[in-house]
Design a protein around this motif. Structure first.
Motif, PDB file in Angstrom:
ATOM      1  N   LYS A 158     -26.533  45.267 -43.667  1.00 13.33           N
ATOM      2  CA  LYS A 158     -25.455  44.880 -44.573  1.00 13.33           C
ATOM      3  C   LYS A 158     -25.916  44.593 -45.994  1.00 13.33           C
ATOM      4  O   LYS A 158     -25.187  44.826 -46.957  1.00 13.33           O
ATOM      5  CB  LYS A 158     -24.728  43.655 -44.015  1.00 13.33           C
ATOM      6  N   LEU A 159     -27.142  44.089 -46.130  1.00  9.83           N
ATOM      7  CA  LEU A 159     -27.588  43.608 -47.438  1.00  9.83           C
ATOM      8  C   LEU A 159     -28.822  44.341 -47.961  1.00  9.83           C
ATOM      9  O   LEU A 159     -29.229  44.121 -49.090  1.00  9.83           O
ATOM     10  CB  LEU A 159     -27.860  42.100 -47.370  1.00  9.83           C
ATOM     11  N   HIS A 160     -29.415  45.175 -47.130  1.00 15.24           N
ATOM     12  CA  HIS A 160     -30.544  46.011 -47.564  1.00 15.24           C
ATOM     13  C   HIS A 160     -31.673  45.186 -48.173  1.00 15.24           C
ATOM     14  O   HIS A 160     -32.213  45.522 -49.227  1.00 15.24           O
ATOM     15  CB  HIS A 160     -30.051  47.076 -48.552  1.00 15.24           C
ATOM     16  N   VAL A 161     -32.026  44.113 -47.491  1.00 14.20           N
ATOM     17  CA  VAL A 161     -33.076  43.240 -48.007  1.00 14.20           C
ATOM     18  C   VAL A 161     -34.411  43.970 -48.018  1.00 14.20           C
ATOM     19  O   VAL A 161     -34.637  44.916 -47.261  1.00 14.20           O
ATOM     20  CB  VAL A 161     -33.186  41.946 -47.179  1.00 14.20           C
ATOM     21  N   LYS A 162     -35.275  43.507 -48.870  1.00 11.24           N
ATOM     22  CA  LYS A 162     -36.584  44.148 -49.053  1.00 11.24           C
ATOM     23  C   LYS A 162     -37.413  44.092 -47.779  1.00 11.24           C
ATOM     24  O   LYS A 162     -38.021  45.081 -47.362  1.00 11.24           O
ATOM     25  CB  LYS A 162     -37.317  43.469 -50.213  1.00 11.24           C
ATOM     26  N   ASP A 163     -37.461  42.922 -47.150  1.00  9.48           N
ATOM     27  CA  ASP A 163     -38.269  42.753 -45.940  1.00  9.48           C
ATOM     28  C   ASP A 163     -37.796  41.502 -45.215  1.00  9.48           C
ATOM     29  O   ASP A 163     -37.157  40.626 -45.800  1.00  9.48           O
ATOM     30  CB  ASP A 163     -39.752  42.621 -46.291  1.00  9.48           C
ATOM     31  N   VAL A 164     -38.111  41.404 -43.913  1.00 13.20           N
ATOM     32  CA  VAL A 164     -37.753  40.250 -43.106  1.00 13.20           C
ATOM     33  C   VAL A 164     -38.981  39.792 -42.316  1.00 13.20           C
ATOM     34  O   VAL A 164     -39.663  40.604 -41.690  1.00 13.20           O
ATOM     35  CB  VAL A 164     -36.614  40.570 -42.118  1.00 13.20           C
ATOM     36  N   LEU A 165     -39.257  38.496 -42.366  1.00 17.41           N
ATOM     37  CA  LEU A 165     -40.295  37.890 -41.532  1.00 17.41           C
ATOM     38  C   LEU A 165     -39.610  37.069 -40.453  1.00 17.41           C
ATOM     39  O   LEU A 165     -38.767  36.223 -40.750  1.00 17.41           O
ATOM     40  CB  LEU A 165     -41.195  36.972 -42.365  1.00 17.41           C
ATOM     41  N   ILE A 166     -39.956  37.319 -39.194  1.00 21.98           N
ATOM     42  CA  ILE A 166     -39.441  36.539 -38.063  1.00 21.98           C
ATOM     43  C   ILE A 166     -40.606  35.760 -37.463  1.00 21.98           C
ATOM     44  O   ILE A 166     -41.678  36.320 -37.214  1.00 21.98           O
ATOM     45  CB  ILE A 166     -38.816  37.449 -36.988  1.00 21.98           C
ATOM     46  N   HIS A 167     -40.383  34.458 -37.233  1.00 23.08           N
ATOM     47  CA  HIS A 167     -41.458  33.639 -36.665  1.00 23.08           C
ATOM     48  C   HIS A 167     -40.862  32.535 -35.796  1.00 23.08           C
ATOM     49  O   HIS A 167     -39.828  31.956 -36.134  1.00 23.08           O
ATOM     50  CB  HIS A 167     -42.300  33.027 -37.794  1.00 23.08           C
ATOM     51  N   ILE A 168     -41.516  32.240 -34.689  1.00 28.69           N
ATOM     52  CA  ILE A 168     -41.042  31.203 -33.779  1.00 28.69           C
ATOM     53  C   ILE A 168     -41.238  29.824 -34.408  1.00 28.69           C
ATOM     54  O   ILE A 168     -42.221  29.574 -35.117  1.00 28.69           O
ATOM     55  CB  ILE A 168     -41.772  31.317 -32.422  1.00 28.69           C
ATOM     56  N   LEU A 169     -40.284  28.938 -34.165  1.00 28.02           N
ATOM     57  CA  LEU A 169     -40.330  27.589 -34.728  1.00 28.02           C
ATOM     58  C   LEU A 169     -41.514  26.801 -34.192  1.00 28.02           C
ATOM     59  O   LEU A 169     -41.821  26.834 -32.991  1.00 28.02           O
ATOM     60  CB  LEU A 169     -39.048  26.844 -34.392  1.00 28.02           C
ATOM     61  N   ASP A 170     -42.153  26.061 -35.076  1.00 27.22           N
ATOM     62  CA  ASP A 170     -43.273  25.207 -34.662  1.00 27.22           C
ATOM     63  C   ASP A 170     -42.739  24.063 -33.786  1.00 27.22           C
ATOM     64  O   ASP A 170     -41.551  23.742 -33.806  1.00 27.22           O
ATOM     65  CB  ASP A 170     -44.002  24.664 -35.887  1.00 27.22           C
ATOM     66  N   PRO A 171     -43.610  23.409 -33.021  1.00 26.66           N
ATOM     67  CA  PRO A 171     -43.138  22.394 -32.065  1.00 26.66           C
ATOM     68  C   PRO A 171     -42.471  21.184 -32.702  1.00 26.66           C
ATOM     69  O   PRO A 171     -41.557  20.612 -32.097  1.00 26.66           O
ATOM     70  CB  PRO A 171     -44.426  21.983 -31.340  1.00 26.66           C
ATOM     71  N   VAL A 172     -42.904  20.766 -33.882  1.00 21.95           N
ATOM     72  CA  VAL A 172     -42.336  19.547 -34.473  1.00 21.95           C
ATOM     73  C   VAL A 172     -40.878  19.761 -34.883  1.00 21.95           C
ATOM     74  O   VAL A 172     -40.006  18.944 -34.590  1.00 21.95           O
ATOM     75  CB  VAL A 172     -43.193  19.066 -35.657  1.00 21.95           C
TER      76      VAL A 172
END
Length: 289
Positions: A256-270
């Motif tokens: 939809k927005l044609h973003v340059k790049d996407v980083l996906i990362h799992i949430l830290d424990p805290v």
């Protein structure tokens, strides 16, 4: 003048990025039963699948701030090595971490008058904080001075948008973010909150929708309303052990927005201890939070 960028583990950045930018990380702490753990330890990997499994089993997990003595020692070593320091910290609206580090910085400024120590309250959390750190590191790499990076952060922190949702209201209830009645009724009717972090760095419920897919689409909808120059942006997405949902949001913002790049990362424990498994959070720069 050489300077080091310090942030805390709540910025939730992946190890590859920490290494790439030579970042310095102050770790927050979480506890399961009587066992204490650090949210980030250089070179060590937390079994996050097991962590979120224990959360789904409703084990009691608590968190606490950074260790002040460790923070002082860490910063002192950098100052002794001739480095100035730019600290980019976790929202004061959600944690006392920033105030604790700022107190240490005040003390060290008196001891090291020849060094500069600047601190920034990002009023941000998780990869929202991390995205500001990413931009700061990028500016440093481009040759910007510490003062220039510091000013950029102050000028842009309220344009760092946080939109997120959770799948299980139990964890917001335990943290005092929703009432018991809201949690019970919401769970029965599959009501999902769409939330953001406001200009004071606090967590605010903005709307409630029925069903998981609508809540994920709600994140994208809010991005469509306020994002600036998406084709030039790197967008960050955090998730609480629900990668497929994070990938769904990533695909939506790409299409939809044609973003340059996407980083996906799992949430830290805290951070994950407070938001719970099933959290999906979307971070980007916009006209306003």
């Amino acid at each position: 003048m050489s300077y080091a960028i310090i942030t805390d583990s709540s910025a939730n950045l992946p190890e590859t990025m920490i290494d790439e930018f030579d970042l310095h990380i102050l770790s927050l702490v979480f506890r399961i039963k009587d066992q204490e753990y650090y949210g980030y330890v250089k070179g060590e990997t937390t079994d996050l699948a097991q962590f979120y499994k224990r959360m789904r089993e409703k084990e009691n997990i608590t968190t606490s701030l950074i260790n002040v003595e460790f923070c002082e020692s860490y910063m002192r070593k950098l100052l002794d090595a001739g480095e100035d320091i730019l600290y980019i910290g976790f929202s004061s609206g959600l944690s006392g971490t920033y105030q604790a580090v700022a107190m240490v910085a005040d003390q060290l400024r008196e001891e090291y008058p020849q060094r500069k120590i600047l601190t920034v309250d990002t009023l941000a959390a998780a990869l929202g904080e991390g995205l500001l750190v990413y931009y700061a590191c990028t500016l440093k790499r481009e040759g910007k001075t510490m003062e220039e990076v510091y000013q950029w952060l102050l000028d842009n922190r309220l344009h760092l948008c946080h939109w997120f949702t959770v799948d299980d209201l139990f964890f917001l209830l335990r943290g005092g973010r929703v009432s018991a009645a809201s949690a019970i009724v919401g769970s029965m009717l599959s009501i999902k909150p769409v939330m953001h972090v406001d200009d004071e760095g606090r967590l605010i419920v903005m709307e409630k929708v029925r069903g998981r897919r609508k809540s994920l689409d709600g994140l994208v909808k809010h991005m469509e309303e306020t994002v600036t120059n998406p084709e030039e942006q790197v967008v960050f997405i955090s998730h609480g052990d629900c990668l497929k949902d994070a990938e769904y949001v990533a695909n939506q913002v790409k299409e939809k927005l044609h973003v340059k790049d996407v980083l996906i990362h799992i949430l830290d424990p805290v951070i994950g201890a407070h938001s719970g498994p099933g959290t999906v959070a979307l971070f980007f720069l916009g006209t306003k939070r």
